[in-house]
Design a protein around this motif. Structure first.
Motif, PDB file in Angstrom:
ATOM      1  N   LEU A 107       3.557   7.396  -2.560  1.00  0.00           N
ATOM      2  CA  LEU A 107       2.545   6.832  -1.653  1.00  0.00           C
ATOM      3  C   LEU A 107       1.159   7.188  -2.182  1.00  0.00           C
ATOM      4  CD1 LEU A 107       4.319   7.768   1.689  1.00  0.00           C
ATOM      5  CD2 LEU A 107       4.206   5.508   0.630  1.00  0.00           C
ATOM      6  N   VAL A 108       0.751   6.498  -3.237  1.00  0.00           N
ATOM      7  CA  VAL A 108      -0.459   6.896  -3.954  1.00  0.00           C
ATOM      8  C   VAL A 108      -1.713   6.740  -3.103  1.00  0.00           C
ATOM      9  CG1 VAL A 108       0.489   6.443  -6.238  1.00  0.00           C
ATOM     10  CG2 VAL A 108      -0.625   4.586  -5.006  1.00  0.00           C
ATOM     11  N   PHE A 109      -1.759   5.734  -2.272  1.00  0.00           N
ATOM     12  CA  PHE A 109      -2.948   5.502  -1.448  1.00  0.00           C
ATOM     13  C   PHE A 109      -2.960   6.427  -0.226  1.00  0.00           C
ATOM     14  CE2 PHE A 109      -2.146   1.385  -3.569  1.00  0.00           C
ATOM     15  CZ  PHE A 109      -3.365   1.207  -4.193  1.00  0.00           C
ATOM     16  N   THR A 110      -1.849   6.518   0.452  1.00  0.00           N
ATOM     17  CA  THR A 110      -1.798   7.305   1.687  1.00  0.00           C
ATOM     18  C   THR A 110      -2.014   8.786   1.411  1.00  0.00           C
ATOM     19  OG1 THR A 110      -0.296   5.685   2.648  1.00  0.00           O
ATOM     20  CG2 THR A 110      -0.378   7.856   3.698  1.00  0.00           C
ATOM     21  N   MET A 111      -1.401   9.318   0.367  1.00  0.00           N
ATOM     22  CA  MET A 111      -1.584  10.742   0.088  1.00  0.00           C
ATOM     23  C   MET A 111      -3.013  11.037  -0.385  1.00  0.00           C
ATOM     24  SD  MET A 111       1.033  12.196   1.141  1.00  0.00           S
ATOM     25  CE  MET A 111       1.474  10.894   2.288  1.00  0.00           C
TER      26      MET A 111
ATOM     27  N   ARG B 286      -3.487  -3.481  -8.510  1.00  0.00           N
ATOM     28  CA  ARG B 286      -3.449  -3.532  -7.046  1.00  0.00           C
ATOM     29  C   ARG B 286      -2.219  -2.817  -6.495  1.00  0.00           C
ATOM     30  NH1 ARG B 286      -3.501  -2.660  -2.769  1.00  0.00           N
ATOM     31  NH2 ARG B 286      -4.103  -3.828  -0.904  1.00  0.00           N
ATOM     32  N   LEU B 287      -1.187  -2.682  -7.306  1.00  0.00           N
ATOM     33  CA  LEU B 287       0.011  -1.953  -6.894  1.00  0.00           C
ATOM     34  C   LEU B 287      -0.202  -0.441  -6.925  1.00  0.00           C
ATOM     35  CD1 LEU B 287       2.648  -4.029  -8.890  1.00  0.00           C
ATOM     36  CD2 LEU B 287       2.396  -4.005  -6.400  1.00  0.00           C
ATOM     37  N   GLY B 288      -1.372  -0.007  -7.371  1.00  0.00           N
ATOM     38  CA  GLY B 288      -1.646   1.423  -7.469  1.00  0.00           C
ATOM     39  C   GLY B 288      -1.135   2.039  -8.758  1.00  0.00           C
TER      40      GLY B 288
ATOM     41  N   GLU C 238       2.052 -11.240  -1.155  1.00  0.00           N
ATOM     42  CA  GLU C 238       2.289 -11.464   0.270  1.00  0.00           C
ATOM     43  C   GLU C 238       2.639 -10.155   0.982  1.00  0.00           C
ATOM     44  OE1 GLU C 238       1.841 -14.275   2.049  1.00  0.00           O
ATOM     45  OE2 GLU C 238       0.966 -15.034   0.190  1.00  0.00           O
ATOM     46  N   VAL C 239       3.453  -9.334   0.327  1.00  0.00           N
ATOM     47  CA  VAL C 239       3.796  -8.036   0.904  1.00  0.00           C
ATOM     48  C   VAL C 239       2.547  -7.180   1.040  1.00  0.00           C
ATOM     49  CG1 VAL C 239       5.167  -5.932   0.627  1.00  0.00           C
ATOM     50  CG2 VAL C 239       6.118  -8.138  -0.073  1.00  0.00           C
ATOM     51  N   ILE C 240       1.704  -7.189   0.006  1.00  0.00           N
ATOM     52  CA  ILE C 240       0.479  -6.390   0.033  1.00  0.00           C
ATOM     53  C   ILE C 240      -0.466  -6.892   1.119  1.00  0.00           C
ATOM     54  CG2 ILE C 240      -1.597  -5.841  -1.299  1.00  0.00           C
ATOM     55  CD1 ILE C 240       0.222  -5.831  -3.812  1.00  0.00           C
TER      56      ILE C 240
ATOM     57  N   GLY D 250       0.429  -3.795   2.738  1.00  0.00           N
ATOM     58  CA  GLY D 250      -0.212  -2.876   1.819  1.00  0.00           C
ATOM     59  C   GLY D 250       0.728  -2.502   0.685  1.00  0.00           C
ATOM     60  N   ALA D 251       0.149  -2.076  -0.436  1.00  0.00           N
ATOM     61  CA  ALA D 251       0.949  -1.750  -1.620  1.00  0.00           C
ATOM     62  C   ALA D 251       1.820  -0.520  -1.400  1.00  0.00           C
ATOM     63  CB  ALA D 251       0.036  -1.543  -2.830  1.00  0.00           C
ATOM     64  N   ASP D 252       1.365   0.427  -0.572  1.00  0.00           N
ATOM     65  CA  ASP D 252       2.171   1.633  -0.357  1.00  0.00           C
ATOM     66  C   ASP D 252       3.516   1.297   0.288  1.00  0.00           C
ATOM     67  OD1 ASP D 252       0.942   3.723  -1.574  1.00  0.00           O
ATOM     68  OD2 ASP D 252       0.146   4.655   0.247  1.00  0.00           O
TER      69      ASP D 252
END
Length: 982
Positions: free
Chosen positions: A826-830, A156-158, A675-677, A681-683
């Motif tokens: 930023l694995v998800f955003t990019m 989930r952390l990417g 909680e942060v995610i 979000g993980a990014d």
């Protein structure tokens, strides 16, 4: 252009003719909801395996995963560690390596065994009544369950990696290799059984390694104890009166472990310390000292000793020169000698022995010596042949038949102080041996699992001798484990940060032999056999037979380590080689640090995605692993490979709350990754890691995360603007670099600079430096300068305009570099940004490399020129901001300032359209002296600005105020806009 698009009712509406940015990329990221979809997509298209296939033939880069423990949900430290690893692996892959990452788990050991025992106790069951194999199977199932939980939390952390085939220390092959690695020590002669004091947990009933111990404040009893002199054979020059005084004196010792007094076998002194005989003349109320008694202490400590004993008057009788050892062949009486009910247990002489470990920094200058309960004590005992004692049982209690104290606990099974200390102190007082007592708060070792205090206890344990000479043909870096480790540290390993080298070097330089054995059930057993009836120091005590070893390994490979505990296993592997009845099977299990220290063998060496030489490019863990995994891996590999199993070591700090406090559930200041995610979000969590200096302790909390989220939003807006500006871009628009305006060529120069800086930063694992450079570039060079200047051309120039085409060409080049450079962080955003331009089931930013950036883009002369242009521009925009604040103008396009500069700078500014750079409708350069009151900035002394309003009419399409507006075919337009409309 300004932002206002309101038109007068009779004005032409040119809004549809302006090329405004177009994109579906949302302003709001919605990461918590959207990230799981990208995770599923990556798994569906098999990104990690596709990278392995496409990277075949590249130079490999292997980060070997230090295995987390499979016994609970992840904490923020886990997240920090795994995200750092992921950024390393992704950046190395995108720089052209075959970057492999095999995640793993530590599965054996006391934490899991302890959990199963807790479950048993809750059901009223006793672990010792359960079949060992059945118990081990329950431990295995417990670990399997948590591995599945943690795997999903890590993903989930990417984090990318071989999640469908991780390594587990409890896999049959792993257990077989761990046993095989242990048997290499058996065969090379470094394994031995010794009876010496080790850190012992009475709660967990097992020996502990240094890495399993943590230090906390603890309040201990402290006592000053008399040891009466029984014999003093002094030289002929020694006065008889002094001799008589000695015979009626007592040596006073000080200790914070009164429970060790029954195990005393000597008192140590240092010949370099000055000692004297003192007579007590007066004492205070409740003092245990006696008027007229004579005591011997170090001169430097006398005042402190007598102060603790409430002695109010003392006379120094004479000095004892300890450098002349013939003056110090004392024999002392044990404090419990002849005590009622002692059954003569302590009726032996206590020798005085010289020891370099004795100092006059604290205490009395004399050290009570119990060889079974301290390393210095043990070493002194070995040197002088002192007998060992076995008074303390595995549960922290005295042996039941010990007079006076039998069965009393030092530490109870619940981890609390037992009655032993107080009982010993009371008996010392009863025996007349107690000189003083008190309490002392100091740092004391505790088990990091049970959090209970530990004790030093002499037990038979299995050790690896790290200074024993090896004749194994691997002497390139030394012929002992210690020398190989120290030479590896100095010659073979790159340390990030560099201070890691000194830390591990000092630890290994000073460490004792490695304690391998644990008195537990869940782990890989010490696969060795000992000959019955022989002493541990006998040559044939251990069975060293290669064929037996091969049988053990084959059985473990097929059935796992549980087979060791199956009835008849000894006969199965020994029959036909030796007589099984001559040997006993060892049932201790290996320290789990040996398990994880051996992972290089069954991961790096044995897996197809390992390394050709079984050596990792990088080990990456927290600073505590200098005494943990880095340490045990070094010792293990130096014994079996002859060198370190890694070429690089990166260490990171611990996670603290926003105030710099250690996180704890009791304080309520923990920050859980989930909680942060859930909130961000993980990014955002990954960006927190990238923005932090991981070489020190890292702080995290709500306010810090808000700041990280703000940085993220600014970066996201940059990417969104770029996507909008590139809408519909095609190769037909592309402009060759040689044809581009200076502004575009300056941006390409910056990209070339950044390319070198980003690659160097990622190569050095400087994620903070990489992100800071990219963030500054995006927010300053791009958003505040390039995008700001070029939005007019993008919106209003004709599609065929060279300026517009050049801008979009540069935007495309920017896009490919920024998305890939930022993808490791930023694995998800990019991925989202990439798919906005390049949709498709097989598309992913994580399947591409950093694009090559031509060296020809570098243009230092142009960069110097544009530094001057930007400085001058700052002065102009500063002057216009004053007018905007005063509501003289609403937008910079309403201005036509006069700029006063030196003749040289006038030539620089005049070589470009400086009004375009300043986003004004017109601008006049003057080399005359600036009038009084002209706007200026202290750091740009060559530039001054006088405001003038632009003259002419406002173009209804681009909003510039120009004299020619209204003179063209299209009403209300300037020439540029009229031509663009056709």
């Amino acid at each position: 252009m300004c932002a206002d698009t309101t038109l007068p009712s009779d004005a032409p509406d040119y809004r549809d003719t302006v090329f405004l940015p177009e994109t579906q990329f949302p302003m709001r990221a919605g990461l918590p909801q959207r990230e799981p979809g990208w995770l599923a997509r990556w798994e569906r298209i098999g990104v990690y395996d596709r990278l392995r296939a496409s990277a075949a033939g590249r130079a490999p880069f292997v980060l070997h995963d230090g295995p987390p423990y499979a016994n609970g949900h992840l904490h923020i430290g886990h997240a920090l560690n795994k995200v750092l690893k992921d950024m390393v692996v992704r950046s190395q892959q995108m720089m052209g390596r075959d970057a492999r990452y095999v995640p793993g788990w530590d599965c054996h050991g006391l934490p899991i065994e302890w959990k199963i025992e807790e479950q048993y106790r809750a059901k009223g069951l006793n672990k010792d009544d359960v079949d060992t194999v059945a118990f081990r199977q329950e431990c295995r199932r417990f670990a399997e369950g948590w591995i599945d939980v943690q795997r999903e939390e890590f993903k989930r952390l990417g984090v990318t990696g071989k999640w469908d085939r991780p390594y587990l220390t409890m896999d049959y092959h792993a257990e077989a290799v761990i046993a095989d690695e242990f048997m290499k020590f058996l065969m090379n002669g470094t394994l031995y059984q010794g009876s010496k004091p080790v850190m012992w947990s009475p709660v967990e009933k097992t020996a502990l390694a240094e890495a399993e111990v943590e230090y906390h404040d603890h309040t201990s009893h402290q006592v000053w104890v008399r040891f009466p002199v029984r014999g003093a054979h002094c030289g002929p020059a020694f006065p008889k009166s002094h001799h008589d005084a000695l015979m009626s004196a007592s040596v006073v010792i000080w200790t914070t472990t009164p429970w060790t007094i029954p195990q005393n076998r000597a008192v140590a002194f240092n010949p370099e310390i000055d000692y004297s005989v003192f007579e007590i003349k007066a004492v205070g109320e409740n003092s245990a000292a006696r008027v007229g008694e004579k005591v011997i202490v170090a001169d430097a400590l006398a005042d402190a000793v007598f102060g603790s004993a409430k002695v109010e008057g003392v006379e120094k009788l004479f000095a004892l020169d300890a450098r002349h050892l013939d003056l110090f062949p004392f024999l002392l009486a044990h404090p419990f000698r002849g005590v009622e009910g002692g059954n003569r247990e302590w009726d032996y002489d206590v020798p005085m022995l010289p020891g370099e470990h004795v100092t006059d920094d604290a205490g009395t200058g004399f050290v009570h010596t119990a060889p079974s309960h301290g390393d210095d004590d043990y070493q002194l005992g070995v040197k002088f042949g002192l007998p060992m004692t076995y008074n303390v049982e595995a549960d922290g209690s005295y042996r039941s038949d010990l007079p006076l104290f039998g069965g009393q606990h030092i530490i109870t099974p619940e981890g609390k102080e037992g009655p032993a200390n107080v009982s010993v102190i009371k008996q010392l007082a009863y025996s007349g041996a107690l000189f003083a007592k008190g309490k002392l708060k100091h740092s004391y070792p505790h088990s990091w699992r049970s959090k209970a205090p530990v004790i030093y206890r002499n037990t038979p344990q299995w050790f690896v001798a790290i200074d024993r000479k090896l004749d194994d043909g691997m002497s390139t870096y030394g012929d002992t484990i210690r020398s190989r480790a120290l030479n590896s540290i100095n010659q073979l390993v790159e340390w990030t940060p560099a201070t890691g080298r000194n830390r591990l070097h000092s630890m290994i330089e000073a460490r004792p032999d490695w304690v391998l054995s644990r008195q537990r059930a869940w782990g890989v057993p010490l696969t060795c056999f000992v000959r019955k009836g022989t002493r541990p120091d006998a040559a044939d005590f251990l069975l060293r037979n290669a064929e037996v070893n091969a049988r053990v390994r084959a059985a473990f490979e097929a059935e796992g380590a549980d087979v060791w505990y199956v009835q008849g296993f000894k006969e199965r592997v020994l029959d036909g080689i030796v007589d099984p009845s001559d040997y006993e099977q060892v049932y201790d299990v290996l320290d789990v640090w040996f398990d994880s220290g051996s992972t290089h063998a069954f991961v790096l060496r044995d897996r197809e995605d390992g390394t050709a030489d079984g050596i990792a490019d990088l080990y990456l863990e927290g600073t505590d692993q200098h005494r943990g995994w880095f340490h045990s891996s070094m010792l293990q590999a130096c014994g079996t490979k002859g060198r370190a199993p890694y070429r690089g070591v990166l260490t990171h700090g611990f996670t603290l709350d926003e105030k710099g406090m250690k996180m704890s559930k009791s304080l309520g200041n923990t920050v859980a990754p989930e909680e942060v995610i859930k909130d961000y979000g993980a990014d955002i969590l990954r960006l927190w890691v990238a923005q932090s200096d991981y070489t020190v302790d890292l702080r995290i909390g709500k306010e810090i995360l808000k700041g990280v989220a703000d940085s993220y939003r600014r970066l996201r807006n940059t990417m969104r603007y770029m996507l909008g500006a590139l809408a519909g871009f095609s190769e037909a628009e592309r402009v060759d670099v040689a044809e581009m305006p200076e502004l575009e060529r300056w941006v390409l120069h910056r990209l070339a600079e950044l390319d070198a800086e980003v690659r160097a930063g990622y190569a050095a694992y400087d994620f903070q430096g990489v992100f800071q450079k990219l963030f500054t570039f995006c927010t300053t060079d791009l958003s505040a300068v390039y995008f700001d200047i070029r939005k007019d051309a993008l919106y209003c120039d004709a599609p065929s305009s060279l300026r517009r085409r050049a801008c979009r060409t540069v935007m495309d080049l920017l896009f490919h570099r920024l998305t890939t450079w930022l993808a490791p962080v930023l694995v998800f955003t990019m991925e989202e940004v990439w798919l906005e331009r390049f949709p498709g089931e097989e598309s992913s930013v994580h399947l591409v490399d950093f694009p090559e950036t031509p060296a020809s883009w570098r243009d230092e002369a142009l960069a110097t020129k544009w530094d001057s242009l930007r400085d001058a521009r700052r002065v102009v925009t500063g002057a216009l901001e004053v007018q905007r604040t005063a509501k003289v103008i609403g937008a910079s396009l309403e201005a036509a300032p006069e700029v006063f500069v030196s003749p040289v700078l006038a030539g620089v500014l005049g070589s470009v359209d400086f009004a375009e750079l300043c986003i004004t409708s017109d601008l006049k350069l003057s080399t005359a002296e600036a009038p009084e009151g002209a706007f200026a900035l202290a750091d740009v002394p060559q530039v001054a600005v006088v405001f003038h309003a632009a003259t002419g009419a406002k173009c209804e399409r681009c909003w510039k105020v120009l004299p020619d507006v209204g003179t063209h075919r299209h009403p209300g337009t300037c020439r540029r806009c009229n031509d663009a409309l056709g």
